[in-house]
Design an enzyme around this catalytic site. Structure first.
Site, PDB file in Angstrom:
ATOM      1  N   HIS A  88      21.236   1.240 -45.686  1.00 38.20           N
ATOM      2  CA  HIS A  88      21.329   0.919 -44.260  1.00 38.20           C
ATOM      3  C   HIS A  88      20.615   2.020 -43.491  1.00 38.20           C
ATOM      4  O   HIS A  88      21.017   3.177 -43.540  1.00 38.20           O
ATOM      5  CB  HIS A  88      22.804   0.821 -43.845  1.00 38.20           C
ATOM      6  N   LYS A 122      21.243  -7.908 -35.399  1.00 37.35           N
ATOM      7  CA  LYS A 122      20.846  -6.653 -34.754  1.00 37.35           C
ATOM      8  C   LYS A 122      19.808  -6.001 -35.652  1.00 37.35           C
ATOM      9  O   LYS A 122      20.043  -5.816 -36.851  1.00 37.35           O
ATOM     10  CB  LYS A 122      22.090  -5.774 -34.613  1.00 37.35           C
ATOM     11  N   LYS A 175      17.651  -2.759 -36.535  1.00 30.40           N
ATOM     12  CA  LYS A 175      17.607  -1.325 -36.292  1.00 30.40           C
ATOM     13  C   LYS A 175      16.139  -0.908 -36.213  1.00 30.40           C
ATOM     14  O   LYS A 175      15.353  -1.190 -37.128  1.00 30.40           O
ATOM     15  CB  LYS A 175      18.317  -0.571 -37.427  1.00 30.40           C
ATOM     16  N   ASP A 198      18.583  -2.105 -31.837  1.00 35.45           N
ATOM     17  CA  ASP A 198      19.197  -0.781 -31.631  1.00 35.45           C
ATOM     18  C   ASP A 198      18.190   0.288 -32.021  1.00 35.45           C
ATOM     19  O   ASP A 198      17.792   0.389 -33.187  1.00 35.45           O
ATOM     20  CB  ASP A 198      20.466  -0.654 -32.490  1.00 35.45           C
ATOM     21  N   GLU A 206      19.621  -1.583 -27.383  1.00 34.65           N
ATOM     22  CA  GLU A 206      20.686  -0.577 -27.439  1.00 34.65           C
ATOM     23  C   GLU A 206      20.102   0.831 -27.549  1.00 34.65           C
ATOM     24  O   GLU A 206      19.233   1.083 -28.396  1.00 34.65           O
ATOM     25  CB  GLU A 206      21.562  -0.900 -28.667  1.00 34.65           C
ATOM     26  N   ASP A 211      25.173   3.121 -25.879  1.00 32.94           N
ATOM     27  CA  ASP A 211      26.001   3.399 -27.053  1.00 32.94           C
ATOM     28  C   ASP A 211      26.290   4.903 -27.105  1.00 32.94           C
ATOM     29  O   ASP A 211      27.225   5.368 -26.447  1.00 32.94           O
ATOM     30  CB  ASP A 211      25.325   2.879 -28.334  1.00 32.94           C
ATOM     31  N   LYS A 253      33.621   1.600 -29.123  1.00 30.33           N
ATOM     32  CA  LYS A 253      33.872   2.075 -30.491  1.00 30.33           C
ATOM     33  C   LYS A 253      35.045   3.051 -30.503  1.00 30.33           C
ATOM     34  O   LYS A 253      35.121   3.935 -29.650  1.00 30.33           O
ATOM     35  CB  LYS A 253      32.642   2.821 -31.037  1.00 30.33           C
ATOM     36  N   GLU A 294      30.367  -6.670 -33.639  1.00 30.12           N
ATOM     37  CA  GLU A 294      29.449  -6.478 -34.771  1.00 30.12           C
ATOM     38  C   GLU A 294      30.206  -5.953 -35.988  1.00 30.12           C
ATOM     39  O   GLU A 294      29.656  -5.154 -36.746  1.00 30.12           O
ATOM     40  CB  GLU A 294      28.315  -5.520 -34.369  1.00 30.12           C
TER      41      GLU A 294
HETATM   42  C1  MUC Z   1      25.170   2.115 -34.044  1.00 24.42           C
HETATM   43  O1  MUC Z   1      24.444   2.948 -33.553  1.00 24.42           O
HETATM   44  O2  MUC Z   1      25.394   1.096 -33.405  1.00 24.42           O
HETATM   45  C2  MUC Z   1      26.545   0.155 -35.984  1.00 24.42           C
HETATM   46  C3  MUC Z   1      25.875  -0.860 -36.515  1.00 24.42           C
HETATM   47  C4  MUC Z   1      24.759  -0.346 -37.150  1.00 24.42           C
HETATM   48  O3  MUC Z   1      23.901  -0.970 -37.759  1.00 24.42           O
HETATM   49  O4  MUC Z   1      24.710   0.980 -36.970  1.00 24.42           O
HETATM   50  C5  MUC Z   1      25.910   1.377 -36.357  1.00 24.42           C
HETATM   51  C6  MUC Z   1      25.840   2.437 -35.354  1.00 24.42           C
HETATM   52 MG    MG Z   2      24.139   1.780 -31.721  1.00 23.74          MG
END
Ligand code: MUC
Ligand code: MG
Length: 375
Positions: free
Chosen positions: A24, A169, A171, A199, A225, A250, A274, A328
């Site tokens: 991840h 989502k 990244k 994000d 994000e 975030d 969170k 999520e």
């Molecule tokens: C974040 O920054 O949101 C949550 C889901 C993901 O893929 O990473 C985390 C942290």
């Molecule tokens: Mg995030």
């Protein structure tokens, strides 16, 4: 007397390392296993409750590591609540705040364990202590984060076919922006009708964001994000002003004051909730109220928690008057072995909020023992 038997007699901690089903990746770290601290609270009537502190990439996503979390719970937070009544949620949270500043993930783990224990002891779901549930399921997105578009498209198609997730989502920020845009375009094209959130995890400059926001709007991205570093409030506000896509806050807002500052600067119009930022269930609910009062919409964020940590979030999320962006909490499915049995239900693109006493889940003691870090 309903208070009888609810005295906190022990708070113990365990570090666990749980492999993930795949790598991840985030802009600033990547993980192939998730490390957590599991807090176990015992009450005088013999009831036991559990809570989880999540980290991502060691002390990387936030400043707390599992080693620090365990030490600070054992040395400062547990002694602060020992002997107190588990039903005194606000007093216990305040006592922990007096014992240690910040340490949000650590406080959240103990706090969740106390809600779980108190609820199990009284036969009430934790959500009942937070105003009561107004929803029993929440739309749940899945994060695509291997960085390889082919793999990500295949993974997303599997989730769609299983009717578990239809919102994704992506990244961004670990590839060069132009490469990320090419990757994003391929994913968007392969997943027609799916809502895509991006994000950036602070990776971009204002200039990069200005350059690529129009392309993201063209691709139909629904939410961006944390594009810039938390300190860049003015720059983020300038981006938000030019962006056709809402910006979600975030990492830039942990405290209530930080939420207000982001909202009043118009740097974000959606807030990611969170436990690792708010430090406890009541405080998470309060964060939602603060963001909402500032006009922000709410998104149920995660830090790849197992079913245990997810259940603590869901207890709060189930009580929020509004939760426009769903949640999520895909964590229970990204870990190879969940720490609860049975695991949470993902059905028809929603995660179901547990309704049983406490957090409504049972920790799998064998899984916990198997994942416990050897000294
Ligand atoms: C974040 O920054 O949101 C949550 C889901 C993901 O893929 O990473 C985390 C942290
Ligand atoms: Mg995030």
């Amino acid at each position: 007397d309903h208070r009888q038997g609810r005295r906190i007699v022990a708070v113990e901690t365990t570090i666990v390392d749980v492999p993930t089903t795949r790598r991840h990746r985030l802009s600033n770290t990547e993980v192939t296993h998730q490390s957590y601290v599991i807090a176990r609270a015992s009450l005088s009537d013999g009831t036991v409750g559990y809570g989880e502190a999540a980290t991502l990439g060691g002390p990387r996503w936030a400043e707390e590591s599992v080693e620090a979390i365990k030490a600070n719970i054992d040395t400062y937070l547990a002694p602060a609540v020992l002997g107190a009544n588990a039903l005194d949620f606000e007093a216990n949270s305040a006592a922990m705040k007096r014992a240690a500043s910040r340490n949000n993930a650590a406080r959240a783990a103990v706090d969740a364990a106390l809600y779980d224990a108190a609820g199990k002891s009284l036969g009430l779901p934790a959500s009942q202590f937070l105003g009561g549930a107004v929803r029993d399921r929440i739309e749940v997105l899945w994060a695509l984060a291997s960085g390889d578009a082919d793999q990500e498209i295949e993974e997303a198609r599997g989730k769609l076919a299983a009717r578990e997730h239809r919102r994704f989502k992506i990244k961004l920020g670990f590839h060069a922006p132009a490469d990320d845009m090419a990757r994003l375009a391929r994913i968007v094209e392969a997943l027609p009708g799916c809502e895509i959130v991006c994000d950036v995890n602070q990776a971009w400059s204002e200039a990069t964001a200005i350059r690529y926001l129009p392309r993201m709007a063209e691709l139909g991205i629904v939410l961006i994000e944390q594009p810039l570093r938390p300190g860049l409030v003015e720059a983020t506000a300038r981006i938000a002003r030019r962006s056709a896509i809402p910006i979600m806050t975030d990492e830039a807002a942990f405290t209530g004051a930080e939420i207000v500052a982001q909202a009043t600067a118009a740097a974000g119009s959606v807030y990611s909730l969170k436990l690792v930022k708010s430090g406890g269930l009541m405080d998470l609910k309060r964060a939602g109220g603060i963001a909402q009062a500032c006009g922000m919409e709410l998104y149920g964020g995660c830090l790849l928690e197992t079913g245990l940590g997810a259940a603590a979030h869901l207890a709060v999320f189930s009580t929020l008057p509004s939760l426009e962006w769903g949640c999520e909490h895909f964590g229970p499915r990204i870990v190879k072995t969940d720490l609860i049995r049975p695991s949470l239900t993902f059905r028809d693109f929603h995660i179901h909020c547990p309704t049983g006493p406490g957090l409504g889940v049972q920790v799998d003691e064998d899984a916990l023992a198997a994942m416990t870090r050897k000294a």
